[in-house]
Scaffold this active site. Structure first.
Site, PDB file in Angstrom:
ATOM      1  CG  HIS A   1       1.435   6.175   5.862  1.00  0.00           C
ATOM      2  ND1 HIS A   1       2.834   6.503   6.318  1.00  0.00           N
ATOM      3  CD2 HIS A   1       1.617   4.754   5.470  1.00  0.00           C
ATOM      4  CE1 HIS A   1       3.580   5.466   5.987  1.00  0.00           C
ATOM      5  NE2 HIS A   1       2.951   4.397   5.515  1.00  0.00           N
TER       6      HIS A   1
ATOM      7  N   GLY B   1       0.820  -1.082   0.261  1.00  0.00           N
ATOM      8  CA  GLY B   1       0.010   0.035   0.024  1.00  0.00           C
ATOM      9  C   GLY B   1       0.742   1.108  -0.005  1.00  0.00           C
TER      10      GLY B   1
ATOM     11  CB  CYS C   1       6.663   1.578   6.608  1.00  0.00           C
ATOM     12  SG  CYS C   1       6.091   3.239   5.735  1.00  0.00           S
ATOM     13  CG  LEU C   2       6.868   1.074   0.028  1.00  0.00           C
ATOM     14  CD1 LEU C   2       6.033   1.530  -1.024  1.00  0.00           C
ATOM     15  CD2 LEU C   2       8.029   0.017  -0.272  1.00  0.00           C
TER      16      LEU C   2
ATOM     17  CG  HIS D   1       0.917   0.571   7.365  1.00  0.00           C
ATOM     18  ND1 HIS D   1       2.239  -0.188   7.922  1.00  0.00           N
ATOM     19  CD2 HIS D   1       1.372   1.404   6.456  1.00  0.00           C
ATOM     20  CE1 HIS D   1       3.171   0.813   7.277  1.00  0.00           C
ATOM     21  NE2 HIS D   1       2.916   1.353   6.658  1.00  0.00           N
ATOM     22  CD  GLU D   2      -0.669   1.907   3.096  1.00  0.00           C
ATOM     23  OE1 GLU D   2      -0.469   3.002   2.879  1.00  0.00           O
ATOM     24  OE2 GLU D   2       0.201   1.006   3.388  1.00  0.00           O
TER      25      GLU D   2
ATOM     26  CD  GLN E   1       4.015   5.658   2.556  1.00  0.00           C
ATOM     27  OE1 GLN E   1       2.879   5.182   2.404  1.00  0.00           O
ATOM     28  NE2 GLN E   1       5.013   5.004   2.496  1.00  0.00           N
TER      29      GLN E   1
HETATM   30 NI    NI Z   1       4.082   2.668   5.238  1.00  0.00          NI
END
Ligand code: NI
Length: 191
Positions: free
Chosen positions: A148, A49, A102-103, A144-145, A54
């Site tokens: 963010h 995701g 996480c990215l 998680h998303e 981000q």
């Molecule tokens: Ni993330």
């Protein structure tokens, strides 16, 4: 296809609470392009995701998709889902300890507690309303998303910092035990 630059932990945009998107904005070519770019960027980075902040856009938009993900091979599939102005609420107190990455947090994973049973409401990219129950690891990905979009990273939810590992050390020392536990959990919960 446009791959956008992903903000890394420390960039203030990741700590910003993203603002809601209006109906007019959602219909605009700029926002539709942002959604396309989020999908391209997520897939390019093998993410499960990605949220708009981000990629340095503090609006309440995120995308999720899991299809034999090499970063998280134990995750059950999630069809490509575009989340606009998502709201999640736990249905009960059941939680599960999930090892997350996480990215925006390069080369680090750690254990967080996520609600297992979740009501999720959102608009899709065409403005249609969705109201669905999400469970298990899929519920974890949605949380998680949504975190963010509130300026929160999985790091903030790591209760036991001794669970923090690089991806390489996770593979070497922790993967087998976690995958065994979480595979059993997925079998029980079904997602
Ligand atoms: Ni993330």
């Amino acid at each position: 296809m446009t791959i956008r630059k992903i903000a890394a932990v420390g960039h203030p945009v990741l700590r910003q609470r993203a603002r809601a998107v209006t109906a007019a904005e959602l219909a605009s070519s700029e926002l539709q392009r942002l959604i396309d770019d989020l999908i391209d960027t997520m897939r390019d980075a093998n993410g499960a995701g990605i949220a708009a902040n981000q990629v340095h856009e503090a609006v309440r938009v995120a995308v999720v998709e899991v299809d034999h993900n090499p970063r998280y091979p134990y995750k059950p599939p999630i069809p490509l889902t575009v989340l606009v102005n998502p709201v999640v609420e736990p249905l009960d107190d059941e939680v599960v300890e999930i090892n997350e990455g996480c990215l925006s947090v390069p080369n680090l994973r750690g254990n967080v507690l996520r609600h297992v049973n979740l009501r999720a409401r959102w608009l899709d990219r065409d403005g249609n309303e969705h109201d669905e129950i999400k469970r298990g690891l899929t519920a974890g990905t949605f949380q998680h998303e949504c975190d963010h979009l509130d300026g929160r990273l999985f790091l903030d939810r790591v209760v036991d910092t001794t669970t923090l590992t690089t991806w390489e050390e996770f593979e070497r020392h922790h993967r087998d035990e976690f995958v065994a536990r979480i595979t059993e959990f997925v079998r029980r919960v079904g997602s």
